[in-house]
Design a protein around this motif. Structure first.
Motif, PDB file in Angstrom:
ATOM      1  N   VAL A  14     -11.156   4.028  -5.946  1.00  0.00           N
ATOM      2  CA  VAL A  14     -10.163   4.430  -6.953  1.00  0.00           C
ATOM      3  C   VAL A  14      -8.993   5.150  -6.275  1.00  0.00           C
ATOM      4  O   VAL A  14      -7.825   4.907  -6.593  1.00  0.00           O
ATOM      5  N   GLY A  15      -9.297   6.018  -5.325  1.00  0.00           N
ATOM      6  CA  GLY A  15      -8.244   6.715  -4.584  1.00  0.00           C
ATOM      7  C   GLY A  15      -7.387   5.764  -3.767  1.00  0.00           C
ATOM      8  O   GLY A  15      -6.167   5.924  -3.683  1.00  0.00           O
ATOM      9  N   ALA A  16      -8.011   4.751  -3.171  1.00  0.00           N
ATOM     10  CA  ALA A  16      -7.250   3.772  -2.393  1.00  0.00           C
ATOM     11  C   ALA A  16      -6.335   2.950  -3.302  1.00  0.00           C
ATOM     12  O   ALA A  16      -5.206   2.603  -2.917  1.00  0.00           O
ATOM     13  N   LEU A  17      -6.794   2.643  -4.505  1.00  0.00           N
ATOM     14  CA  LEU A  17      -5.949   1.916  -5.458  1.00  0.00           C
ATOM     15  C   LEU A  17      -4.735   2.761  -5.857  1.00  0.00           C
ATOM     16  O   LEU A  17      -3.607   2.259  -5.887  1.00  0.00           O
ATOM     17  N   ALA A  18      -4.959   4.032  -6.143  1.00  0.00           N
ATOM     18  CA  ALA A  18      -3.843   4.921  -6.480  1.00  0.00           C
ATOM     19  C   ALA A  18      -2.889   5.067  -5.294  1.00  0.00           C
ATOM     20  O   ALA A  18      -1.663   5.097  -5.464  1.00  0.00           O
ATOM     21  N   THR A  19      -3.430   5.125  -4.092  1.00  0.00           N
ATOM     22  CA  THR A  19      -2.600   5.205  -2.892  1.00  0.00           C
ATOM     23  C   THR A  19      -1.766   3.939  -2.729  1.00  0.00           C
ATOM     24  O   THR A  19      -0.590   4.003  -2.370  1.00  0.00           O
ATOM     25  N   ALA A  20      -2.361   2.784  -3.003  1.00  0.00           N
ATOM     26  CA  ALA A  20      -1.625   1.525  -2.916  1.00  0.00           C
ATOM     27  C   ALA A  20      -0.478   1.489  -3.925  1.00  0.00           C
ATOM     28  O   ALA A  20       0.628   1.021  -3.607  1.00  0.00           O
ATOM     29  N   VAL A  21      -0.720   1.999  -5.116  1.00  0.00           N
ATOM     30  CA  VAL A  21       0.358   2.065  -6.124  1.00  0.00           C
ATOM     31  C   VAL A  21       1.479   2.975  -5.632  1.00  0.00           C
ATOM     32  O   VAL A  21       2.655   2.622  -5.706  1.00  0.00           O
ATOM     33  N   ASN A  22       1.131   4.134  -5.112  1.00  0.00           N
ATOM     34  CA  ASN A  22       2.145   5.063  -4.609  1.00  0.00           C
ATOM     35  C   ASN A  22       2.919   4.476  -3.442  1.00  0.00           C
ATOM     36  O   ASN A  22       4.136   4.662  -3.342  1.00  0.00           O
ATOM     37  N   LEU A  23       2.243   3.780  -2.569  1.00  0.00           N
ATOM     38  CA  LEU A  23       2.908   3.163  -1.420  1.00  0.00           C
ATOM     39  C   LEU A  23       3.851   2.059  -1.888  1.00  0.00           C
ATOM     40  O   LEU A  23       4.956   1.915  -1.363  1.00  0.00           O
ATOM     41  N   TYR A  24       3.438   1.308  -2.898  1.00  0.00           N
ATOM     42  CA  TYR A  24       4.303   0.247  -3.403  1.00  0.00           C
ATOM     43  C   TYR A  24       5.538   0.806  -4.104  1.00  0.00           C
ATOM     44  O   TYR A  24       6.655   0.365  -3.829  1.00  0.00           O
ATOM     45  N   VAL A  25       5.349   1.757  -5.011  1.00  0.00           N
ATOM     46  CA  VAL A  25       6.506   2.263  -5.759  1.00  0.00           C
ATOM     47  C   VAL A  25       7.387   3.175  -4.921  1.00  0.00           C
ATOM     48  O   VAL A  25       8.518   3.458  -5.309  1.00  0.00           O
ATOM     49  N   GLY A  26       6.895   3.610  -3.783  1.00  0.00           N
ATOM     50  CA  GLY A  26       7.700   4.426  -2.875  1.00  0.00           C
ATOM     51  C   GLY A  26       8.566   3.558  -1.985  1.00  0.00           C
ATOM     52  O   GLY A  26       9.549   2.956  -2.435  1.00  0.00           O
ATOM     53  N   PRO A  27       8.222   3.425  -0.717  1.00  0.00           N
ATOM     54  CA  PRO A  27       9.096   2.724   0.218  1.00  0.00           C
ATOM     55  C   PRO A  27       9.094   1.201   0.079  1.00  0.00           C
ATOM     56  O   PRO A  27      10.124   0.576   0.271  1.00  0.00           O
ATOM     57  N   ILE A  28       7.970   0.596  -0.246  1.00  0.00           N
ATOM     58  CA  ILE A  28       7.922  -0.871  -0.265  1.00  0.00           C
ATOM     59  C   ILE A  28       8.805  -1.436  -1.366  1.00  0.00           C
ATOM     60  O   ILE A  28       9.584  -2.374  -1.138  1.00  0.00           O
ATOM     61  N   ARG A  29       8.734  -0.892  -2.549  1.00  0.00           N
ATOM     62  CA  ARG A  29       9.551  -1.388  -3.658  1.00  0.00           C
ATOM     63  C   ARG A  29      11.036  -1.187  -3.377  1.00  0.00           C
ATOM     64  O   ARG A  29      11.858  -2.060  -3.646  1.00  0.00           O
ATOM     65  N   TYR A  30      11.390  -0.037  -2.803  1.00  0.00           N
ATOM     66  CA  TYR A  30      12.794   0.235  -2.491  1.00  0.00           C
ATOM     67  C   TYR A  30      13.315  -0.734  -1.424  1.00  0.00           C
ATOM     68  O   TYR A  30      14.407  -1.284  -1.560  1.00  0.00           O
ATOM     69  N   LEU A  31      12.546  -0.927  -0.361  1.00  0.00           N
ATOM     70  CA  LEU A  31      12.982  -1.844   0.687  1.00  0.00           C
ATOM     71  C   LEU A  31      13.112  -3.266   0.167  1.00  0.00           C
ATOM     72  O   LEU A  31      14.055  -3.979   0.514  1.00  0.00           O
TER      73      LEU A  31
END
Length: 103
Positions: A14-31
């Motif tokens: 569950v923590g890894a899923l939340a981390t993946a969401v944060n990583l996506y909406v942070g730098p990956i989505r912006y780039l």
């Protein structure tokens, strides 16, 4: 694997899923937005899931002490959680110590 270790693994998942969401909406989505050629003025920030990704990973580590490989993997994954408490503390330290140099 004991039932507590299985619980720790589920909590880490569950923590890894939340981390993946944060990583996506942070730098990956912006780039992805910038590299697609759209103007930066159209960018809209979206908040992830603050604190919970890293928190779940760290709590899950408490149950995975008998499985050091899984435990250290969970700790390593937590470093990528841009909504984590450790990023907040690091940012606050940086802004306190180094932001005055930019002014």
């Amino acid at each position: 694997m004991t039932p507590l270790e299985k619980l720790g693994l589920i909590i880490c998942a569950v923590g890894a899923l939340a981390t993946a969401v944060n990583l996506y909406v942070g730098p990956i989505r912006y780039l992805h937005f910038v590299w697609s050629g759209r103007p930066r003025s159209e960018w809209h920030y979206v908040s992830g899931i603050p604190v919970f990704g890293s928190l779940f990973l760290w709590v899950g580590c408490l149950f995975l002490t008998a499985e050091p490989g899984l435990m250290w993997t969970a700790i390593a994954v937590s470093l990528f959680d841009y909504g984590g408490l450790h990023w907040l503390i690091g940012t606050m330290i940086y802004m306190t110590w180094f932001h005055h140099l930019e002014s």
